[in-house]
Design an enzyme around this catalytic site. Structure first.
Site, mmCIF file in Angstrom:
data_model
loop_
_atom_site.group_PDB
_atom_site.id
_atom_site.type_symbol
_atom_site.label_atom_id
_atom_site.label_comp_id
_atom_site.label_asym_id
_atom_site.label_seq_id
_atom_site.Cartn_x
_atom_site.Cartn_y
_atom_site.Cartn_z
ATOM 1 N N THR A 178 3.371 6.496 3.289
ATOM 2 C CA THR A 178 3.276 7.544 2.280
ATOM 3 C C THR A 178 2.016 8.361 2.436
ATOM 4 O O THR A 178 1.014 7.856 2.903
ATOM 5 C CB THR A 178 3.148 6.833 0.906
ATOM 6 O OG1 THR A 178 4.269 6.009 0.733
ATOM 7 C CG2 THR A 178 2.990 7.800 -0.225
ATOM 8 N N ARG A 192 16.989 1.912 -2.334
ATOM 9 C CA ARG A 192 15.674 1.325 -2.617
ATOM 10 C C ARG A 192 14.652 2.426 -2.932
ATOM 11 O O ARG A 192 14.554 3.423 -2.234
ATOM 12 C CB ARG A 192 15.213 0.491 -1.421
ATOM 13 C CG ARG A 192 13.849 -0.180 -1.607
ATOM 14 C CD ARG A 192 12.724 0.676 -1.068
ATOM 15 N NE ARG A 192 11.443 -0.015 -1.081
ATOM 16 C CZ ARG A 192 10.278 0.584 -0.865
ATOM 17 N NH1 ARG A 192 10.239 1.872 -0.642
ATOM 18 N NH2 ARG A 192 9.157 -0.094 -0.888
ATOM 19 N N VAL A 193 13.918 2.241 -3.998
ATOM 20 C CA VAL A 193 12.854 3.168 -4.374
ATOM 21 C C VAL A 193 11.558 2.364 -4.409
ATOM 22 O O VAL A 193 11.533 1.244 -4.913
ATOM 23 C CB VAL A 193 13.143 3.810 -5.752
ATOM 24 C CG1 VAL A 193 11.950 4.607 -6.240
ATOM 25 C CG2 VAL A 193 14.378 4.705 -5.663
ATOM 26 N N THR A 229 -0.766 2.402 -2.100
ATOM 27 C CA THR A 229 0.400 2.488 -1.240
ATOM 28 C C THR A 229 0.445 1.290 -0.297
ATOM 29 O O THR A 229 -0.423 0.442 -0.322
ATOM 30 C CB THR A 229 0.432 3.826 -0.473
ATOM 31 O OG1 THR A 229 1.699 3.946 0.170
ATOM 32 C CG2 THR A 229 -0.674 3.916 0.554
ATOM 33 N N GLY A 230 1.487 1.258 0.514
ATOM 34 C CA GLY A 230 1.712 0.094 1.366
ATOM 35 C C GLY A 230 3.125 -0.397 1.091
ATOM 36 O O GLY A 230 4.028 0.409 0.875
ATOM 37 N N GLY A 289 5.571 -1.059 -1.140
ATOM 38 C CA GLY A 289 5.607 -0.607 -2.525
ATOM 39 C C GLY A 289 5.939 -1.668 -3.551
ATOM 40 O O GLY A 289 5.450 -1.609 -4.686
HETATM 41 C C1 SD4 Z 1 6.990 2.620 -0.305
HETATM 42 N N1 SD4 Z 1 4.601 2.831 -0.426
HETATM 43 O O1 SD4 Z 1 8.005 3.281 -0.421
HETATM 44 C C2 SD4 Z 1 5.769 3.285 0.254
HETATM 45 C C3 SD4 Z 1 5.788 2.963 1.699
HETATM 46 C C4 SD4 Z 1 4.699 3.500 2.455
HETATM 47 O O2 SD4 Z 1 2.406 3.372 2.890
HETATM 48 O O3 SD4 Z 1 4.935 4.457 3.046
HETATM 49 N N2 SD4 Z 1 3.518 2.906 2.380
HETATM 50 O O4 SD4 Z 1 6.926 1.420 -0.575
#
Ligand code: SD4
Length: 331
Positions: A182, A210-211, A233-234, A236
């Protein structure tokens, strides 16, 4: 004091755009939207907007959220035919009594608001998805950065405890692409107002429907005007279970230093019983006085920071590697 922070290496240019927009007199809200839109249109970034990697069925679905200094916020989830989801999220914030629209409802709203429809799946993303589909046991195969901070990826197999093992290079080519992450952008403008934006295609090859955390106010993004703005982020699901962005801002409201607030949020994530070795969490925060910090669960998280204090250079935009310790910039 103008500040812009953006997650990951692909946030470098969007961060520059955000920061320059503030310097040219734009509000933090306008600036984060501009930075996010740049990333959404950047086809080399395979984790945001058009060009993002699809879900398990081969369909690209986008999530986004935006929030301002006054607690106004908007979000969209599971958008399949519009590129600039950050602007649709802003429109939800400004033109509806709601916080989030999802799926078909979000798309109808976008259409009514005059947004242009786009095919989000590029040939490059489709080829990578097709390669993933060919993997035996593909639900346990993911993309991993080959080297920290680099944009080269390999497919890896994820075991039950989350441990990764590389799949033979003979079977799997080495796809070159931008990260699957993200972009989260935080900014403070000349008047001290804070704003934030998150936009993403989510985890690559996710289950259909999935969200993640990015469109969830309080998980991927939270702002309390006069207190702090935070992005998380990471993977999610971790931040959704921990309400990480809200947690950081509330710690600061109670007097925590930015780095301590991030550390506390990381400790909370570490207690997640679903946490496995392959998961990452990256957090960043700007306090209302301009102090900022970032922290991650493990090495590999990066952020771009621009302010008149970065590196002592006026207006510098610096890419930081967040290693074991938090990265901070004292006000
Ligand atoms: C998610 N946080 O959809 C986002 C994934 C991502 O860096 O791109 N993380 O879980």
């Amino acid at each position: 004091m103008p500040i812009a922070l953006s997650t990951w290496k692909h946030g470098f240019q969007p961060n520059r755009i955000t920061y320059d927009a503030i310097l040219s007199g734009k509000s933090a809200l306008d600036a984060v939207e501009l930075g996010a839109r740049y990333c959404e249109a950047d086809l080399t970034c395979m984790s945001v907007g058009r060009g993002g990697l699809p879900d398990a069925t081969g369909e690209v679905t986008l999530d986004a959220s935006i929030m301002d200094h006054d607690g106004n916020c908007g979000a969209v989830a599971f958008v399949r035919s519009y590129e600039h989801v950050i602007s649709i999220a802003r429109r939800v914030m400004e033109k509806t009594p709601h916080v989030m629209l999802a799926g078909e409802g979000a798309e109808r709203f976008a259409e009514a608001e005059g947004f242009a429809k786009t095919d989000l799946l590029t040939e490059k993303a489709k080829a990578l998805w097709q390669e993933w589909v060919r993997q035996p046991d593909k639900m346990h195969v993911r993309l991993r950065r080959e080297e920290e901070g680099e944009h080269e990826y390999v497919f890896v197999k994820v075991g039950e405890n989350g441990a990764e093992s590389e799949i033979s290079r003979d079977i799997v080519s080495k796809p070159r692409n931008e990260s699957h992450d993200t972009i989260g952008i935080l900014a403070m403008d000349e008047s001290g107002h804070l704003a934030g934006a998150c936009t993403t295609s989510g985890l690559a090859f996710k289950m259909q429907g999935r969200v993640g955390d990015s469109p969830i106010i309080g998980a991927g993004l939270y702002i309390a005007g006069g207190i702090a703005a935070a992005v998380a982020t990471g993977n999610g699901e971790l931040m959704m279970r921990a309400c990480s962005a809200f947690h950081i801002v509330e710690m600061i409201r109670q007097g925590a230093e930015p780095e301590d607030a991030c550390e506390e949020a990381i400790l909370h994530i570490r207690r997640d019983k679903h946490l496995t070795d392959d998961m990452q969490a990256g957090l960043m925060v700007i306090r209302a006085d301009g102090a900022w910090a970032a922290r991650s669960l493990r090495p590999g998280f990066q952020l771009a920071a621009a302010s008149n204090r970065e590196n002592g250079t006026e207006g510098a935009n610096i890419l930081y590697n967040v290693t074991a310790d938090s990265v901070t910039n004292d006000k």
